[in-house]
Design a protein around this motif. Structure first.
Motif, PDB file in Angstrom:
ATOM      1  N   HIS A 157      27.943  59.836  21.319  1.00  0.00           N
ATOM      2  CA  HIS A 157      27.686  58.984  20.163  1.00  0.00           C
ATOM      3  C   HIS A 157      28.501  57.695  20.131  1.00  0.00           C
ATOM      4  N   LYS A 158      29.405  57.513  21.097  1.00  0.00           N
ATOM      5  CA  LYS A 158      30.137  56.241  21.094  1.00  0.00           C
ATOM      6  C   LYS A 158      30.429  55.788  22.527  1.00  0.00           C
ATOM      7  N   SER A 159      30.596  54.484  22.659  1.00  0.00           N
ATOM      8  CA  SER A 159      30.726  53.958  24.019  1.00  0.00           C
ATOM      9  C   SER A 159      31.590  52.704  24.062  1.00  0.00           C
ATOM     10  N   PHE A 160      32.275  52.529  25.177  1.00  0.00           N
ATOM     11  CA  PHE A 160      32.955  51.263  25.440  1.00  0.00           C
ATOM     12  C   PHE A 160      31.951  50.301  26.046  1.00  0.00           C
ATOM     13  N   VAL A 161      32.124  49.022  25.752  1.00  0.00           N
ATOM     14  CA  VAL A 161      31.283  48.003  26.384  1.00  0.00           C
ATOM     15  C   VAL A 161      32.200  46.856  26.815  1.00  0.00           C
ATOM     16  N   ASN A 162      32.281  46.594  28.100  1.00  0.00           N
ATOM     17  CA  ASN A 162      33.070  45.440  28.560  1.00  0.00           C
ATOM     18  C   ASN A 162      32.345  44.171  28.183  1.00  0.00           C
ATOM     19  N   ILE A 163      33.056  43.227  27.589  1.00  0.00           N
ATOM     20  CA  ILE A 163      32.396  41.937  27.341  1.00  0.00           C
ATOM     21  C   ILE A 163      33.011  40.851  28.217  1.00  0.00           C
ATOM     22  N   MET A 164      34.213  41.122  28.690  1.00  0.00           N
ATOM     23  CA  MET A 164      34.848  40.162  29.590  1.00  0.00           C
ATOM     24  C   MET A 164      35.860  40.878  30.475  1.00  0.00           C
ATOM     25  N   TYR A 165      36.239  40.221  31.517  1.00  0.00           N
ATOM     26  CA  TYR A 165      37.200  40.805  32.454  1.00  0.00           C
ATOM     27  C   TYR A 165      38.353  39.821  32.616  1.00  0.00           C
ATOM     28  N   GLY A 166      39.514  40.341  32.971  1.00  0.00           N
ATOM     29  CA  GLY A 166      40.642  39.485  33.333  1.00  0.00           C
ATOM     30  C   GLY A 166      41.369  38.872  32.161  1.00  0.00           C
ATOM     31  N   CYS A 167      42.384  38.072  32.477  1.00  0.00           N
ATOM     32  CA  CYS A 167      43.189  37.433  31.438  1.00  0.00           C
ATOM     33  C   CYS A 167      43.813  36.161  31.987  1.00  0.00           C
ATOM     34  N   ASN A 168      43.846  35.111  31.141  1.00  0.00           N
ATOM     35  CA  ASN A 168      44.437  33.833  31.566  1.00  0.00           C
ATOM     36  C   ASN A 168      45.766  33.555  30.890  1.00  0.00           C
ATOM     37  N   ASN A 169      46.290  34.521  30.143  1.00  0.00           N
ATOM     38  CA  ASN A 169      47.410  34.180  29.271  1.00  0.00           C
ATOM     39  C   ASN A 169      48.791  34.242  29.913  1.00  0.00           C
ATOM     40  N   PHE A 170      48.950  35.035  30.913  1.00  0.00           N
ATOM     41  CA  PHE A 170      50.231  35.121  31.612  1.00  0.00           C
ATOM     42  C   PHE A 170      51.424  35.280  30.681  1.00  0.00           C
ATOM     43  N   CYS A 171      51.377  36.251  29.798  1.00  0.00           N
ATOM     44  CA  CYS A 171      52.581  36.607  29.042  1.00  0.00           C
ATOM     45  C   CYS A 171      53.619  36.975  30.106  1.00  0.00           C
ATOM     46  N   SER A 172      54.868  36.580  29.892  1.00  0.00           N
ATOM     47  CA  SER A 172      55.795  36.583  31.026  1.00  0.00           C
ATOM     48  C   SER A 172      56.207  37.989  31.486  1.00  0.00           C
ATOM     49  N   TYR A 173      55.917  39.014  30.676  1.00  0.00           N
ATOM     50  CA  TYR A 173      56.274  40.386  31.054  1.00  0.00           C
ATOM     51  C   TYR A 173      55.109  41.120  31.715  1.00  0.00           C
ATOM     52  N   ILE A 175      51.665  42.266  33.845  1.00  0.00           N
ATOM     53  CA  ILE A 175      51.097  42.302  35.198  1.00  0.00           C
ATOM     54  C   ILE A 175      49.569  42.144  35.176  1.00  0.00           C
ATOM     55  N   VAL A 176      48.972  42.326  33.981  1.00  0.00           N
ATOM     56  CA  VAL A 176      47.501  42.389  33.905  1.00  0.00           C
ATOM     57  C   VAL A 176      46.790  41.161  34.522  1.00  0.00           C
ATOM     58  N   PRO A 177      47.268  39.921  34.267  1.00  0.00           N
ATOM     59  CA  PRO A 177      46.566  38.783  34.893  1.00  0.00           C
ATOM     60  C   PRO A 177      46.557  38.873  36.426  1.00  0.00           C
ATOM     61  N   TYR A 178      47.543  39.559  36.982  1.00  0.00           N
ATOM     62  CA  TYR A 178      47.592  39.703  38.445  1.00  0.00           C
ATOM     63  C   TYR A 178      46.703  40.862  38.914  1.00  0.00           C
ATOM     64  N   THR A 179      46.589  41.916  38.088  1.00  0.00           N
ATOM     65  CA  THR A 179      45.799  43.075  38.531  1.00  0.00           C
ATOM     66  C   THR A 179      44.321  42.970  38.145  1.00  0.00           C
ATOM     67  N   ARG A 180      44.026  42.170  37.126  1.00  0.00           N
ATOM     68  CA  ARG A 180      42.634  42.073  36.656  1.00  0.00           C
ATOM     69  C   ARG A 180      42.047  40.693  36.871  1.00  0.00           C
ATOM     70  N   GLY A 181      42.830  39.763  37.389  1.00  0.00           N
ATOM     71  CA  GLY A 181      42.311  38.431  37.714  1.00  0.00           C
ATOM     72  C   GLY A 181      42.047  37.551  36.505  1.00  0.00           C
ATOM     73  N   ARG A 182      41.392  36.408  36.773  1.00  0.00           N
ATOM     74  CA  ARG A 182      41.131  35.424  35.711  1.00  0.00           C
ATOM     75  C   ARG A 182      40.011  35.875  34.775  1.00  0.00           C
ATOM     76  N   GLU A 183      40.033  35.233  33.575  1.00  0.00           N
ATOM     77  CA  GLU A 183      39.033  35.562  32.553  1.00  0.00           C
ATOM     78  C   GLU A 183      37.605  35.260  33.014  1.00  0.00           C
ATOM     79  N   ARG A 184      36.724  36.225  32.831  1.00  0.00           N
ATOM     80  CA  ARG A 184      35.294  36.030  33.124  1.00  0.00           C
ATOM     81  C   ARG A 184      34.503  36.740  32.036  1.00  0.00           C
ATOM     82  N   SER A 185      33.629  35.995  31.346  1.00  0.00           N
ATOM     83  CA  SER A 185      32.838  36.600  30.263  1.00  0.00           C
ATOM     84  C   SER A 185      31.468  37.017  30.778  1.00  0.00           C
TER      85      SER A 185
END
Ligand code: SAH
Ligand code: SF4
Ligand code: F3S
Length: 454
Positions: A157-173, A175-185
């Motif tokens: 009865h419930k589901s996740f839906v990806n709407i975008m991938y990656g992150c461009n924010n580079f918070c200094s602590y 790792i996600v921008p390095y493991t998931r790459g740049r933002e793509r909608s």
């Protein structure tokens, strides 16, 4: 029967997921692909022919748990050899030093792949079977977004839906921008198509996933769609009763989205709004691009527009250079904001991020002491917020029977509160009125009510 069909006939696979919702959803997609290939999923790692570890680089101790669990498989692999396949994937594999460690210390692992090419799993497994060689395929960044992958959902009865991938924010602590790459909608029409299919398959609630959904920009022939536009489009789909999303970066939260909370009944009145710290100096060093007062103003605006909204957050304790005064600013902000809940993290070094190179790391015992004080403040506020629900009748989407207490159901309110409650048989997957009779720090208790008297 072809060679391939013969080989894959009734093979059993087991997936262990270590990370966040996005990681969990990737596991659902991998399961969907393998089921489509004729394999069957098993909960029992021991009886599996294929084991997949979907790893995380952020969560506390997720790396230690992963290596620990992986090590336990060596014996089975040595005994069963080619009849048993070990695959490792996920965020940790996007870090070269992790791949190197696996090659050196766990050379019996068969398949290594990353976050950008989970759709290649069936091919990697086929190549392994025909060529009997180790498959290592980690892409540095996402190429085109691959659509139409099947998924084996955890719930009907419930589901996740990806709407975008990656992150461009580079918070200094982080790792996600390095493991998931740049933002793509993803394109809005692809998302709408997926949600229509989910609705037709009985899904009532969708959770839209992205590292920072506020910067969603879907491009199509009709022009550009922002996040609030996308919510309105999805709310028009019949059968979908609830829309949630994760995660919002405070710096990008628009007035248009706040209006959507007001205008759109299907958009659940709950927001996860990570603050990370309450000190301006620390926020600046974290590269968060807002001040504590900016955040306070934003929360006020949201609550003025939607008074009943529940708010949760993420907080990191012991970021490099954090002083006692800085930490007290965080405590102050937590007490003022009165969160419904918070995920609290001990800062931990992530190789390759700017904060990891700092020399002013906070000693472990100081971090732990602050952490305990923070958890106490958070729990106090959660308990208070939960207590206010007693006597109310809430619409609860029933997830299933409770794991912790026999004879009871568990489900979530619109505001994402976990409720354990009693009721007649057959409620799973339905939205039912529940009278809240009790509250504690992490959940509510109740009983089904005859009607919604809200
Ligand atoms: N994209 C989301 C969260 C991604 S990671 C966001 O921006 O909110 C989830 C949480 O893990 C972060 O919000 C942060 O609080 C925590 N986190 C990330 N890196 C960390 C680190 N190195 N040490 C401790 N906590 C960390
Ligand atoms: Fe990490 Fe910051 Fe991106 Fe969130 S917004 S994933 S914390 S870099
Ligand atoms: Fe999620 Fe962990 Fe990757 S939090 S994005 S699985 S590093």
């Amino acid at each position: 029967m072809t060679y391939k069909e013969n080989f894959s006939d009734k093979k059993k696979f087991h997936i262990t997921t270590f990370g966040c919702q996005m990681n969990e959803h990737d596991s659902e997609i991998m399961a969907g692909m393998l089921i489509e290939k004729g394999y069957v999923q098993t909960d029992n790692r021991e009886e599996a022919d294929i084991v997949i570890f979907n790893t995380c680089s952020v969560r506390e101790n997720a790396d230690k748990r992963f290596f620990g669990t992986l090590g336990q498989l060596k014996h089975k692999k040595m005994q069963q050899k080619e009849a048993f396949t070990v695959c490792v994937c996920g965020c940790m594999m996007q870090q070269q030093h992790v791949v190197d460690t696996i090659k050196e210390k766990y050379p019996w692992v068969d398949v290594i792949f990353g976050t950008h090419n989970i759709h290649e799993l069936p091919k990697l497994l086929d190549n392994l079977h025909t060529e009997q060689i180790k498959q290592i395929d980690v892409w540095e960044d996402g190429r085109e977004i691959v659509e139409d992958l099947p998924a084996k959902r955890l719930f009907r009865h419930k589901s996740f839906v990806n709407i975008m991938y990656g992150c461009n924010n580079f918070c200094s602590y982080c790792i996600v921008p390095y493991t998931r790459g740049r933002e793509r909608s993803r394109k809005p029409e692809d998302i709408v198509k997926e949600v229509r299919m989910l609705a037709a398959d009985g899904v009532k609630e969708i959770t839209l996933l992205g590292q920072n959904v506020n910067s969603y920009r879907g491009r199509s022939d009709a022009g550009e769609t922002d996040f609030a536009d996308l919510i309105y489009m999805l709310a028009d789909i019949e059968g979908i009763d609830r829309i949630r999303f994760m995660t919002s970066h405070p710096k990008d939260l628009s007035d248009k989205l706040i209006d959507a909370f007001r205008n759109c009944d299907k958009l659940c009145k709950y927001i996860h709004l990570p603050v990370q710290a309450g000190s301006d100096a620390v926020l600046k060093d974290m590269n968060r691009k807002y001040t504590a007062d900016d955040y306070r103003t934003l929360v006020k605006k949201i609550r003025a527009a939607v008074p009943e909204i529940a708010i949760s957050t993420d907080i990191i304790v012991g970021f490099p250079g954090e002083t006692e005064e800085d930490f007290e600013e965080t405590l102050k902000l937590v007490r003022e904001t009165e969160y419904d809940s918070a995920f609290t993290f001990l800062y931990s070094i992530r190789k390759g991020t700017p904060a990891a190179r700092r020399e002013d790391q906070v000693p472990e015992e100081v971090k732990h002491h602050r952490f305990n004080r923070l958890v106490e403040a958070v729990n106090e506020s959660s308990a208070k917020k939960n207590h206010a629900y007693i006597g109310r009748i809430e619409r609860v989407l029933v997830d299933g029977t409770s794991r912790s207490k026999e004879g009871t159901y568990e489900g979530r309110t619109d505001s994402f509160k976990l409720v354990n409650f009693t009721g007649e048989a057959g409620l799973e997957g339905k939205i039912v009125p529940v009278k809240i009779t009790g509250a504690n720090t992490f959940s509510l208790t109740g009983e089904t009510a005859d009607s919604l008297k809200l």
